[in-house]
Write an enzyme that holds these catalytic residues in place. Structure first.
Site, PDB file in Angstrom:
ATOM      1  N   LYS A 133       0.838  -1.189   0.000  1.00  0.00           N
ATOM      2  CA  LYS A 133       0.000   0.000   0.000  1.00  0.00           C
ATOM      3  C   LYS A 133       0.882   1.252   0.000  1.00  0.00           C
ATOM      4  O   LYS A 133       2.002   1.241   0.518  1.00  0.00           O
ATOM      5  CB  LYS A 133      -0.891  -0.049   1.252  1.00  0.00           C
ATOM      6  CG  LYS A 133      -1.981   1.007   1.326  1.00  0.00           C
ATOM      7  CD  LYS A 133      -2.857   0.742   2.533  1.00  0.00           C
ATOM      8  CE  LYS A 133      -3.984   1.753   2.662  1.00  0.00           C
ATOM      9  NZ  LYS A 133      -4.898   1.423   3.790  1.00  0.00           N
ATOM     10  N   MET A 182      -6.211   8.133   3.368  1.00  0.00           N
ATOM     11  CA  MET A 182      -6.626   6.758   3.673  1.00  0.00           C
ATOM     12  C   MET A 182      -7.864   6.745   4.571  1.00  0.00           C
ATOM     13  O   MET A 182      -8.056   5.844   5.382  1.00  0.00           O
ATOM     14  CB  MET A 182      -5.475   5.967   4.318  1.00  0.00           C
ATOM     15  CG  MET A 182      -4.231   5.924   3.460  1.00  0.00           C
ATOM     16  SD  MET A 182      -2.908   4.903   4.153  1.00  0.00           S
ATOM     17  CE  MET A 182      -2.475   5.870   5.616  1.00  0.00           C
ATOM     18  N   SER A 208      -9.458   1.633   2.520  1.00  0.00           N
ATOM     19  CA  SER A 208      -8.510   2.423   1.774  1.00  0.00           C
ATOM     20  C   SER A 208      -7.458   1.601   1.029  1.00  0.00           C
ATOM     21  O   SER A 208      -6.683   2.151   0.244  1.00  0.00           O
ATOM     22  CB  SER A 208      -7.816   3.417   2.707  1.00  0.00           C
ATOM     23  OG  SER A 208      -7.073   2.749   3.721  1.00  0.00           O
ATOM     24  N   ILE A 229      -7.748   0.988   9.785  1.00  0.00           N
ATOM     25  CA  ILE A 229      -8.050   1.792  10.962  1.00  0.00           C
ATOM     26  C   ILE A 229      -9.559   1.890  11.200  1.00  0.00           C
ATOM     27  O   ILE A 229     -10.010   2.307  12.256  1.00  0.00           O
ATOM     28  CB  ILE A 229      -7.414   3.195  10.841  1.00  0.00           C
ATOM     29  CG1 ILE A 229      -7.333   3.889  12.214  1.00  0.00           C
ATOM     30  CG2 ILE A 229      -8.177   4.060   9.840  1.00  0.00           C
ATOM     31  CD1 ILE A 229      -6.532   5.176  12.199  1.00  0.00           C
ATOM     32  N   GLY A 230     -10.338   1.485  10.185  1.00  0.00           N
ATOM     33  CA  GLY A 230     -11.783   1.478  10.320  1.00  0.00           C
ATOM     34  C   GLY A 230     -12.424   0.441   9.412  1.00  0.00           C
ATOM     35  O   GLY A 230     -13.635   0.393   9.261  1.00  0.00           O
ATOM     36  N   GLY A 231     -11.554  -0.359   8.774  1.00  0.00           N
ATOM     37  CA  GLY A 231     -12.036  -1.366   7.822  1.00  0.00           C
ATOM     38  C   GLY A 231     -11.231  -1.389   6.548  1.00  0.00           C
ATOM     39  O   GLY A 231     -11.606  -2.058   5.578  1.00  0.00           O
ATOM     40  N   SER A 232     -10.103  -0.697   6.514  1.00  0.00           N
ATOM     41  CA  SER A 232      -9.374  -0.456   5.269  1.00  0.00           C
ATOM     42  C   SER A 232      -8.693  -1.670   4.673  1.00  0.00           C
ATOM     43  O   SER A 232      -8.261  -1.628   3.525  1.00  0.00           O
ATOM     44  CB  SER A 232      -8.343   0.652   5.468  1.00  0.00           C
ATOM     45  OG  SER A 232      -8.979   1.894   5.627  1.00  0.00           O
TER      46      SER A 232
END
EC number: 3.5.1.4
Length: 535
Positions: A133, A182, A208, A229-232
């Site tokens: 990434k 992101m 992301s 960090i939230g589903g990336s």
């Protein structure tokens, strides 16, 4: 004359395209038309790839390593094949942010020479191409994470994970596209534009880590690394039907990676593998943890990869909806099918009410916006780059102050304790739930990260895996007359288009408790066996 942000972005896109060797540019007579939505068959059907290139890029990780380490295949040939396939994928999906093609070939040639001289591989990953990434720093390469102001600002140091993978023998050859900072669930930014889904280019590849998911599902990478960090990790994996592991913070090294919200540690970003099989996910985990990353990253926990026996019968809580958004019809059907198959296989399934989920998701949003978006504004400002519409919440955010932040963190700690107590009392092995409300969705329509974000607040280990079910226009027709759970729910159900997602793979999510990466991988294996799905 000072260039505006649009000119900088255009120049960066042109430089990226120019880095692709001319012989890897798709000829006009072979270029799929814009109306061809699924381009995953292009490598095999176009005649643009040699038999060997297809052989290398279709091989499994064990086969690649066995052939390279035995000298049957050259690491240089494998690196060239994956580089070409990645370059082609970029032309069809806009998935890359940086290329390292000459560096990868030089590295692979060195590995081949070392093997020829010594008879021994450099390390366990000797010759394995790995994609990264965009936020992983590599000396001499940009890590823009979508910000125009960070164009032509090459890194002067490597991310810890980059050094670890290199020492183990990996060949790094591309970095992949992400959304601005992101912090969007679709991979779109003002620097490179939008990454599309190679399975259906009218749909998102998620975010992301959406450049990674597009590349892997196209076959341009056998193993990639993203962040979450939230589903990336999990959202893009679900949008493209691949596997990923979201580890708890501290299992894999995160030091010296780049962030759009640097210093925000109320909810920690983690990195993890994305691949085409669960075996490949476990392979990455074992090798990264086996390299003792806690000697390089002070926040890594000194926990070796542990053998675990989860038994043949699991006790799983199932979340049918999270109380905020009901999954779209394909996801509901996949979850129902999974529950029925697991019950038939003898597993115990209990309904798990989404208590505290709304509070957790609200906390997640408040943490991300707590600085009033000063971090993002400061990065946008030098080139007058505007906020994208997907980041409207950031453009309107107000700083909350230190005291208010402390209160939120205290609320989070209590929530984690309350959730753990409830989990322990219920005697769960894990939770089975949707990864997202969608199989995938048309560009610009991804809403709601609640199914993933709650487990970032809790810092639980989770695997997103393809369920073996595909969306079907006949079986998954839109429903009407049900009362929506929220405004987002109403909009998601209204926008659901069974025709648009027909044929797309549907993923589910299996969650274990904190620092139970070994257990969640093992449980996923048991679940896949129960579903009769591919491991």
């Amino acid at each position: 004359m000072t260039r505006n942000w649009q000119d900088i972005a255009k120049a960066k896109q042109a430089a990226l395209f120019k880095s692709i060797p001319k012989e890897w540019l798709i000829p006009a007579d072979l270029m799929p038309s814009e109306s061809q939505l699924d381009v995953t068959g292009f490598p095999k059907e176009s005649g643009f790839f040699t038999g060997n290139e297809l052989k290398y890029t279709s091989a499994t990780i064990p086969e690649l390593l066995q052939k390279i380490h035995s000298g049957q295949w050259k690491a240089a040939d494998v690196a060239q094949a994956f580089s070409k396939r990645a370059a082609v994928c970029h032309q069809l999906t806009n998935c890359l942010s940086e290329t390292l093609f000459p560096e990868a070939l030089k590295r692979a040639n060195f590995l081949d020479e070392h093997l020829a001289k010594t008879g021994k591989p450099v390390g366990p990953l000797h010759g394995l191409p790995i994609s990264l990434k965009d936020n992983f720093n590599i000396i001499g390469k940009d890590s823009t994470i979508g910000f125009v102001a960070w164009v032509d600002q090459p890194a002067t140091y490597n991310t810890v994970l980059v050094d670890l993978l290199t020492k183990a023998g990996a060949v790094l050859y591309v970095k992949t596209n992400v959304p601005t900072a992101m912090m969007i669930a679709e991979s779109v930014n003002n620097t490179f534009g939008r990454t599309v889904n190679p399975l259906n280019r009218r749909l998102t590849s998620g975010g992301s880590s959406g450049g990674e998911s597009a590349l892997i599902s196209f076959g341009g990478s056998v193993l990639g690394v993203g962040t979450d960090i939230g589903g990336s990790l999990r959202i893009p994996a679900a949008c493209t039907g691949i596997f990923t592991l979201r580890p708890s913070f501290g299992r894999f090294p995160t030091a010296l990676a780049k962030s759009g919200l640097a210093g925000q540690e109320a909810v920690n970003s983690v990195n993890g593998p994305m691949a085409r099989s669960l075996d490949d996910i476990e392979f990455f985990a074992k090798n990264v943890v086996g390299a003792e990353p806690w000697m390089l990253d002070p926040k890594c926990l000194p926990i070796p990869w542990r053998p675990v026996d989860v038994g043949k019968k699991l006790r799983l809580g199932v979340i049918w909806n999270d109380g905020m958004v009901v999954p779209t019809p394909p996801v509901r059907r996949a979850l129902k099918h999974a529950v029925e198959k697991l019950q038939q296989a003898g597993h115990e399934i209990v309904d798990w009410e989404p208590e505290l989920h709304q509070e957790a998701v609200d906390l997640l949003g408040e943490f991300f916006l707590a600085d009033g978006a000063k971090s993002v504004r400061d990065i946008l400002a030098p080139v007058d780059e505007p906020f994208r519409e997907e980041m409207q919440a950031y453009s309107e955010a107000q700083e909350i102050g230190v005291h208010a932040m402390w209160q939120l963190q205290a609320q989070r700690s209590k929530l984690c304790k309350d959730y753990l107590d409830r989990w322990t009392k219920a005697g769960l092995d894990g939770i089975l739930c949707p990864t997202t409300p969608f199989a995938s969705v048309e560009h610009g329509k991804f809403k709601h990260v609640g199914y993933t974000g709650v487990f970032n607040i809790l810092d639980y280990s989770a695997v997103s895996f393809p369920s073996g079910v595909a969306a079907d226009r006949q079986l998954d027709k839109a429903e009407s007359g049900t009362k929506p759970l929220s405004q987002d729910d109403a909009q998601i159900q209204a926008e659901y288009n069974a025709e648009a997602v027909h044929g797309m793979p549907v993923s589910l999510q299996l969650v274990a408790n904190r620092l139970e990466e070994e257990k969640v991988v093992a449980m996923t294996r048991v679940v896949l066996e129960g579903l009769g799905a591919a491991v």
